[in-house]
Structures are given as structure tokens and as C-alpha cells.
Design a protein around this motif. Sequence first.
Motif, PDB file in Angstrom:
ATOM      1  N   SER A   6      -6.147  13.340  -2.504  1.00 46.25           N
ATOM      2  CA  SER A   6      -7.659  14.467  -2.731  1.00 46.25           C
ATOM      3  C   SER A   6      -7.494  15.604  -1.485  1.00 46.25           C
ATOM      4  CB  SER A   6      -8.997  13.246  -2.510  1.00 46.25           C
ATOM      5  OG  SER A   6      -9.176  13.370  -1.201  1.00 46.25           O
TER       6      SER A   6
ATOM      7  N   TYR B 194      -0.812   6.380   5.852  1.00 49.13           N
ATOM      8  CA  TYR B 194      -1.403   5.067   4.947  1.00 49.13           C
ATOM      9  C   TYR B 194      -2.751   5.218   5.444  1.00 49.13           C
ATOM     10  CZ  TYR B 194       3.360   3.787   4.071  1.00 49.13           C
ATOM     11  OH  TYR B 194       4.522   3.240   3.233  1.00 49.13           O
TER      12      TYR B 194
ATOM     13  N   GLN C 278      -8.556  14.210   1.874  1.00 47.28           N
ATOM     14  CA  GLN C 278      -7.004  14.121   2.531  1.00 47.28           C
ATOM     15  C   GLN C 278      -6.323  15.348   2.609  1.00 47.28           C
ATOM     16  OE1 GLN C 278      -6.080  10.585  -0.885  1.00 47.28           O
ATOM     17  NE2 GLN C 278      -6.520   9.451   0.001  1.00 47.28           N
TER      18      GLN C 278
ATOM     19  N   SER D  46      -0.225  13.110  -4.106  1.00 50.15           N
ATOM     20  CA  SER D  46      -1.182  12.319  -4.341  1.00 50.15           C
ATOM     21  C   SER D  46      -2.920  12.528  -3.462  1.00 50.15           C
ATOM     22  CB  SER D  46      -0.854  11.097  -3.859  1.00 50.15           C
ATOM     23  OG  SER D  46      -1.067  10.055  -2.652  1.00 50.15           O
TER      24      SER D  46
ATOM     25  N   ILE E 284       1.046  -1.508   0.033  1.00 47.55           N
ATOM     26  CA  ILE E 284      -0.008  -0.382   0.235  1.00 47.55           C
ATOM     27  C   ILE E 284       0.897   0.872  -0.277  1.00 47.55           C
ATOM     28  CG2 ILE E 284      -1.895   1.456   0.962  1.00 47.55           C
ATOM     29  CD1 ILE E 284      -2.386  -1.575   2.154  1.00 47.55           C
ATOM     30  N   LYS E 285       0.337   2.357  -1.089  1.00 48.54           N
ATOM     31  CA  LYS E 285       1.760   3.202  -1.166  1.00 48.54           C
ATOM     32  C   LYS E 285       0.935   4.090  -0.410  1.00 48.54           C
ATOM     33  CE  LYS E 285       3.039   2.990  -5.706  1.00 48.54           C
ATOM     34  NZ  LYS E 285       4.865   1.565  -5.599  1.00 48.54           N
ATOM     35  N   SER E 286       1.572   5.174   0.653  1.00 46.98           N
ATOM     36  CA  SER E 286       1.436   6.238   0.981  1.00 46.98           C
ATOM     37  C   SER E 286       0.598   7.420   0.888  1.00 46.98           C
ATOM     38  CB  SER E 286       2.444   6.981   2.373  1.00 46.98           C
ATOM     39  OG  SER E 286       3.009   7.444   1.026  1.00 46.98           O
ATOM     40  N   VAL E 287       0.119   8.531   1.032  1.00 44.24           N
ATOM     41  CA  VAL E 287      -0.489   8.984   0.572  1.00 44.24           C
ATOM     42  C   VAL E 287       0.378  10.249   0.934  1.00 44.24           C
ATOM     43  CG1 VAL E 287      -2.733  11.038   0.530  1.00 44.24           C
ATOM     44  CG2 VAL E 287      -3.309   8.724   1.100  1.00 44.24           C
TER      45      VAL E 287
ATOM     46  N   HIS F  76      -5.798   7.325   4.046  1.00 44.25           N
ATOM     47  CA  HIS F  76      -6.497   6.121   2.510  1.00 44.25           C
ATOM     48  C   HIS F  76      -8.531   6.532   2.994  1.00 44.25           C
ATOM     49  CE1 HIS F  76      -3.979   4.869  -0.466  1.00 44.25           C
ATOM     50  NE2 HIS F  76      -2.639   4.831   0.661  1.00 44.25           N
ATOM     51  N   ASP F  77      -8.521   6.478   4.401  1.00 48.50           N
ATOM     52  CA  ASP F  77     -10.024   6.332   4.787  1.00 48.50           C
ATOM     53  C   ASP F  77      -9.498   7.706   5.538  1.00 48.50           C
ATOM     54  OD1 ASP F  77     -12.021   6.420   6.900  1.00 48.50           O
ATOM     55  OD2 ASP F  77     -11.914   4.485   7.288  1.00 48.50           O
TER      56      ASP F  77
ATOM     57  N   THR G  46      -8.571   8.675  10.142  1.00 44.36           N
ATOM     58  CA  THR G  46      -7.170   9.720   9.651  1.00 44.36           C
ATOM     59  C   THR G  46      -7.500  10.698  11.050  1.00 44.36           C
ATOM     60  OG1 THR G  46      -6.862   8.987   8.128  1.00 44.36           O
ATOM     61  CG2 THR G  46      -5.611  10.637   8.972  1.00 44.36           C
TER      62      THR G  46
END
Length: 183
Positions: free
Chosen positions: A13, A38, A16, A11, A4-7, A41-42, A46
Motif C-alpha cells: 500500500s 512480513y 507500506q 503489493s 503469510i506472504k511477504s509484502v 503487514h503492520d 515496522t
Amino acid sequence: MSKIKSVTKESASDEQRRIADALYGARGSPSYSGPYSYFLHDPKLTEMANVLGDYLRLGGNLSRRQVSIAITLAVRHWNASYAWSVHSANALKFGLGEDFVAGVRERKRPASFADPKDEVLYDYASTLLAGKQIPEALEQRALDVVGTAGLADFVAAIGFYSMIALGCLAFDPALPPGTPRLP
């Protein structure tokens, strides 16, 4: 390394980025790093985790020193190098001392405690993290040190930073330059 790539800032949104800018900005971090990068992604997770973490670290019923005991023991228990690199430094900053930090790092009981109250909280956290029931006498000693609300926060901090530590293990965020992994 995680699949899984980190945000990242690039990248992220808009949602985010809004949450990450508040989270990392409050910590003075110029980039997205650590397990939160990471968890982003949610974004809702977070955001909620950040509120709880800030409450436990900054505004709960414990001193920064007391919550640092919970944090360092939890992240060391889980062998989370990234979280250790941040929070062991904080433990020193909040007066726990090099003997305390070295003892926890080496998984050895510190030879001495600067404050007897630190020893009570160390014993409580160590017992809990070992998966054991808290003996009544130790519970009473901990209540005498931090009170009922403080003990609730102490247990919550152990659990919360276990979540952070598990995020470090699962996603393996890059360590700050020059930071060694825990043995």
C-alpha cells in the motif's frame, strides 16, 4: 515456508511503500526482503521497529562492534539463518574476527577474543540468552566496559534482535542466493 506472504514493492500500500522505501533505501537494498517484508503487514509496527533498530545499531551507546556481539549471539541463539547471513558479515566488518564468528556459528565459546572487553560482553549475552540471572561480578565487568546506558542498550539489542530472529523463524524469508542455512 510461511503461509503469510511477504509484502513486495508491487503489493505494498502507499503507507507500506513509504515505510519500506525508507527502511530498505537506508540499507541500500533494491527489494523488500527479510523479516521486515512480513512485519510490513503492520506498517506502524515496522516503522517503530526500524527506528529502534537503527538507534541500537547506529546511534546508541555502543560501538558497532559491541552491538554486533549482541546481535550475532541473539540471532544464533534463535537459529535465524537469514539474520545470521546479514549480521555475521557485519561482525566481521566491525572487527570481531573469523574466530569469533566461527565460534558463535558452531555454538562454541570462541577460543580467544581480540579484545578482553568482547569477552565480557560475550559472557553477559550468553548468560542472559541461557535464561540465567547475571552474576553481580559479571554485571560489574559489563558496566566497566560499556557503562549503565551502554548496558541498557546491550540488553535492548539482544531483545530487539531476538524479535527479528523470531520473525525469521516464523516467516522463513528467502535466504540470499548461495547462503546456507544454519545447522
